[in-house]
Design a protein around this motif. Structure first.
Motif, PDB file in Angstrom:
ATOM      1  N   THR A   3      24.070  11.919  17.555  1.00  0.00           N
ATOM      2  CA  THR A   3      24.391  13.050  16.694  1.00  0.00           C
ATOM      3  C   THR A   3      23.924  12.863  15.255  1.00  0.00           C
ATOM      4  O   THR A   3      23.844  13.815  14.512  1.00  0.00           O
ATOM      5  CB  THR A   3      25.910  13.303  16.684  1.00  0.00           C
ATOM      6  N   LYS A   4      23.655  11.631  14.862  1.00  0.00           N
ATOM      7  CA  LYS A   4      23.229  11.358  13.497  1.00  0.00           C
ATOM      8  C   LYS A   4      21.962  10.511  13.541  1.00  0.00           C
ATOM      9  O   LYS A   4      21.732   9.775  14.496  1.00  0.00           O
ATOM     10  CB  LYS A   4      24.318  10.629  12.718  1.00  0.00           C
ATOM     11  N   SER A   5      21.165  10.629  12.474  1.00  0.00           N
ATOM     12  CA  SER A   5      19.912   9.880  12.398  1.00  0.00           C
ATOM     13  C   SER A   5      19.759   9.242  11.038  1.00  0.00           C
ATOM     14  O   SER A   5      20.211   9.782  10.024  1.00  0.00           O
ATOM     15  CB  SER A   5      18.716  10.803  12.634  1.00  0.00           C
ATOM     16  N   ILE A   6      19.096   8.085  11.041  1.00  0.00           N
ATOM     17  CA  ILE A   6      18.716   7.413   9.805  1.00  0.00           C
ATOM     18  C   ILE A   6      17.214   7.202   9.854  1.00  0.00           C
ATOM     19  O   ILE A   6      16.672   6.745  10.871  1.00  0.00           O
ATOM     20  CB  ILE A   6      19.410   6.043   9.650  1.00  0.00           C
ATOM     21  N   TYR A   7      16.566   7.548   8.762  1.00  0.00           N
ATOM     22  CA  TYR A   7      15.127   7.344   8.618  1.00  0.00           C
ATOM     23  C   TYR A   7      14.951   6.276   7.545  1.00  0.00           C
ATOM     24  O   TYR A   7      15.286   6.503   6.377  1.00  0.00           O
ATOM     25  CB  TYR A   7      14.430   8.643   8.224  1.00  0.00           C
ATOM     26  N   ILE A   8      14.473   5.118   7.961  1.00  0.00           N
ATOM     27  CA  ILE A   8      14.255   3.998   7.038  1.00  0.00           C
ATOM     28  C   ILE A   8      12.774   4.011   6.684  1.00  0.00           C
ATOM     29  O   ILE A   8      11.925   3.844   7.577  1.00  0.00           O
ATOM     30  CB  ILE A   8      14.623   2.653   7.711  1.00  0.00           C
ATOM     31  N   VAL A   9      12.453   4.231   5.405  1.00  0.00           N
ATOM     32  CA  VAL A   9      11.057   4.393   4.991  1.00  0.00           C
ATOM     33  C   VAL A   9      10.694   3.340   3.947  1.00  0.00           C
ATOM     34  O   VAL A   9      11.268   3.321   2.849  1.00  0.00           O
ATOM     35  CB  VAL A   9      10.801   5.802   4.401  1.00  0.00           C
ATOM     36  N   ARG A  10       9.744   2.489   4.314  1.00  0.00           N
ATOM     37  CA  ARG A  10       9.232   1.532   3.330  1.00  0.00           C
ATOM     38  C   ARG A  10       8.242   2.268   2.438  1.00  0.00           C
ATOM     39  O   ARG A  10       7.450   3.095   2.896  1.00  0.00           O
ATOM     40  CB  ARG A  10       8.539   0.360   4.029  1.00  0.00           C
ATOM     41  N   HIS A  11       8.292   1.976   1.140  1.00  0.00           N
ATOM     42  CA  HIS A  11       7.382   2.641   0.195  1.00  0.00           C
ATOM     43  C   HIS A  11       5.937   2.465   0.628  1.00  0.00           C
ATOM     44  O   HIS A  11       5.570   1.504   1.313  1.00  0.00           O
ATOM     45  CB  HIS A  11       7.589   2.110  -1.228  1.00  0.00           C
ATOM     46  N   ALA A  12       5.097   3.385   0.202  1.00  0.00           N
ATOM     47  CA  ALA A  12       3.669   3.341   0.511  1.00  0.00           C
ATOM     48  C   ALA A  12       2.974   2.264  -0.327  1.00  0.00           C
ATOM     49  O   ALA A  12       3.573   1.654  -1.213  1.00  0.00           O
ATOM     50  CB  ALA A  12       3.048   4.712   0.276  1.00  0.00           C
ATOM     51  N   LYS A  13       1.700   2.044  -0.038  1.00  0.00           N
ATOM     52  CA  LYS A  13       0.903   0.993  -0.694  1.00  0.00           C
ATOM     53  C   LYS A  13       0.862   1.228  -2.203  1.00  0.00           C
ATOM     54  O   LYS A  13       0.527   2.306  -2.674  1.00  0.00           O
ATOM     55  CB  LYS A  13      -0.512   0.997  -0.118  1.00  0.00           C
ATOM     56  N   ALA A  14       1.207   0.170  -2.933  1.00  0.00           N
ATOM     57  CA  ALA A  14       1.287   0.246  -4.395  1.00  0.00           C
ATOM     58  C   ALA A  14       0.267  -0.675  -5.042  1.00  0.00           C
ATOM     59  O   ALA A  14      -0.405  -1.474  -4.382  1.00  0.00           O
ATOM     60  CB  ALA A  14       2.699  -0.129  -4.849  1.00  0.00           C
ATOM     61  N   GLU A  15       0.191  -0.558  -6.358  1.00  0.00           N
ATOM     62  CA  GLU A  15      -0.660  -1.442  -7.147  1.00  0.00           C
ATOM     63  C   GLU A  15      -0.273  -2.887  -6.877  1.00  0.00           C
ATOM     64  O   GLU A  15       0.885  -3.192  -6.580  1.00  0.00           O
ATOM     65  CB  GLU A  15      -0.443  -1.185  -8.644  1.00  0.00           C
ATOM     66  N   ASP A  16      -1.258  -3.771  -7.018  1.00  0.00           N
ATOM     67  CA  ASP A  16      -0.982  -5.193  -6.876  1.00  0.00           C
ATOM     68  C   ASP A  16      -0.069  -5.661  -8.003  1.00  0.00           C
ATOM     69  O   ASP A  16      -0.026  -5.057  -9.077  1.00  0.00           O
ATOM     70  CB  ASP A  16      -2.289  -5.999  -6.914  1.00  0.00           C
ATOM     71  N   HIS A  17       0.619  -6.749  -7.749  1.00  0.00           N
ATOM     72  CA  HIS A  17       1.428  -7.380  -8.796  1.00  0.00           C
ATOM     73  C   HIS A  17       0.512  -7.803  -9.937  1.00  0.00           C
ATOM     74  O   HIS A  17      -0.618  -8.240  -9.704  1.00  0.00           O
ATOM     75  CB  HIS A  17       2.148  -8.629  -8.253  1.00  0.00           C
ATOM     76  N   SER A  18       0.993  -7.669 -11.168  1.00  0.00           N
ATOM     77  CA  SER A  18       0.204  -8.137 -12.309  1.00  0.00           C
ATOM     78  C   SER A  18       1.150  -8.532 -13.431  1.00  0.00           C
ATOM     79  O   SER A  18       2.323  -8.151 -13.439  1.00  0.00           O
ATOM     80  CB  SER A  18      -0.758  -7.046 -12.797  1.00  0.00           C
ATOM     81  N   LEU A  19       0.616  -9.283 -14.353  1.00  0.00           N
ATOM     82  CA  LEU A  19       1.421  -9.707 -15.498  1.00  0.00           C
ATOM     83  C   LEU A  19       1.586  -8.592 -16.514  1.00  0.00           C
ATOM     84  O   LEU A  19       2.463  -8.643 -17.366  1.00  0.00           O
ATOM     85  CB  LEU A  19       0.779 -10.934 -16.159  1.00  0.00           C
ATOM     86  N   SER A  20       0.737  -7.566 -16.426  1.00  0.00           N
ATOM     87  CA  SER A  20       0.772  -6.493 -17.419  1.00  0.00           C
ATOM     88  C   SER A  20       1.770  -5.386 -17.091  1.00  0.00           C
ATOM     89  O   SER A  20       2.007  -4.504 -17.914  1.00  0.00           O
ATOM     90  CB  SER A  20      -0.623  -5.881 -17.583  1.00  0.00           C
ATOM     91  N   LYS A  21       2.367  -5.419 -15.902  1.00  0.00           N
ATOM     92  CA  LYS A  21       3.300  -4.363 -15.500  1.00  0.00           C
ATOM     93  C   LYS A  21       4.440  -4.966 -14.703  1.00  0.00           C
ATOM     94  O   LYS A  21       4.223  -5.775 -13.805  1.00  0.00           O
ATOM     95  CB  LYS A  21       2.552  -3.322 -14.652  1.00  0.00           C
ATOM     96  N   ARG A  22       5.653  -4.570 -15.049  1.00  0.00           N
ATOM     97  CA  ARG A  22       6.822  -5.024 -14.295  1.00  0.00           C
ATOM     98  C   ARG A  22       6.736  -4.539 -12.850  1.00  0.00           C
ATOM     99  O   ARG A  22       6.241  -3.441 -12.582  1.00  0.00           O
ATOM    100  CB  ARG A  22       8.101  -4.462 -14.909  1.00  0.00           C
ATOM    101  N   ASP A  23       7.242  -5.338 -11.927  1.00  0.00           N
ATOM    102  CA  ASP A  23       7.249  -4.974 -10.515  1.00  0.00           C
ATOM    103  C   ASP A  23       7.888  -3.599 -10.307  1.00  0.00           C
ATOM    104  O   ASP A  23       7.375  -2.769  -9.561  1.00  0.00           O
ATOM    105  CB  ASP A  23       8.017  -6.036  -9.710  1.00  0.00           C
ATOM    106  N   PHE A  24       8.973  -3.336 -10.992  1.00  0.00           N
ATOM    107  CA  PHE A  24       9.716  -2.080 -10.880  1.00  0.00           C
ATOM    108  C   PHE A  24       8.836  -0.870 -11.194  1.00  0.00           C
ATOM    109  O   PHE A  24       9.025   0.209 -10.644  1.00  0.00           O
ATOM    110  CB  PHE A  24      10.908  -2.125 -11.848  1.00  0.00           C
ATOM    111  N   ASN A  25       7.844  -1.051 -12.088  1.00  0.00           N
ATOM    112  CA  ASN A  25       7.012   0.060 -12.566  1.00  0.00           C
ATOM    113  C   ASN A  25       5.700   0.240 -11.809  1.00  0.00           C
ATOM    114  O   ASN A  25       4.893   1.089 -12.178  1.00  0.00           O
ATOM    115  CB  ASN A  25       6.715  -0.127 -14.055  1.00  0.00           C
ATOM    116  N   ARG A  26       5.470  -0.557 -10.766  1.00  0.00           N
ATOM    117  CA  ARG A  26       4.230  -0.421  -9.999  1.00  0.00           C
ATOM    118  C   ARG A  26       4.164   0.944  -9.329  1.00  0.00           C
ATOM    119  O   ARG A  26       5.129   1.407  -8.732  1.00  0.00           O
ATOM    120  CB  ARG A  26       4.133  -1.539  -8.953  1.00  0.00           C
TER     121      ARG A  26
END
Length: 165
Positions: A3-26
């Protein structure tokens, strides 16, 4: 009967990790946006989105951007997306706590976030062994006696994982 459903969605492909941008802001990259669009379009005829639907997202750029793409295709108002900091880089039990604490009579919830928490949550709920790649959607059904407040280990039925392939 489910009767109920959960859709678990992993975020789509993001920018690579870098020192110039916080992970949160990718941000999402074009490849990620295209894949999220493709998977949401594939999913749209299979789901019902209405007043008994809730979308929750990590507030990290890449997760909320993925949620916005899905919502635009599924017909869910982007301004109704609930941002939940406790999904960002969270342990699966922290994500489960967010779901268990929901109030309201929802029939389906969508959770947009990150790995490993989302894959671990799916595996915990469904006794499965999935590894969600970027933009993958795990669709979990709940039996009659299970609601979001009582959701726990081994109480979900993994229906499928959409990977856009």
């Amino acid at each position: 009967m489910e009767t109920k459903s959960i859709y678990i969605v992993r975020h789509a492909k993001a920018e690579d990790h870098s020192l110039s941008k916080r992970d949160f802001n990718r941000d999402l990259i074009n490849k990620g946006k295209e894949r999220a669009h493709r998977i949401a379009t594939e999913l749209a005829p299979l789901v019902t989105v209405n007043e008994k639907t809730l979308v929750i997202s990590s507030p990290a750029n890449r997760a909320i951007q993925t949620a916005e793409i899905f919502c635009s295709i599924l017909g869910y108002p982007a301004e109704k997306i609930q941002m939940e900091i406790n999904i960002y880089e969270a342990h699966y039990l922290d994500i489960l706590r967010v779901i268990n604490n929901l109030t309201g009579s929802y029939e389906s919830i969508w959770v947009f976030g990150h790995n490993p928490g989302l894959s671990d949550l799916t595996n915990y709920l469904c006794d499965s062994q999935v590894d969600l790649l970027t933009a993958n959607v795990a669709i979990i059904g709940l039996e009659n006696e299970v609601d979001f407040a009582s959701l726990a280990g081994s109480t979900g039925n993994l229906k499928t994982v959409l990977d856009g392939q």
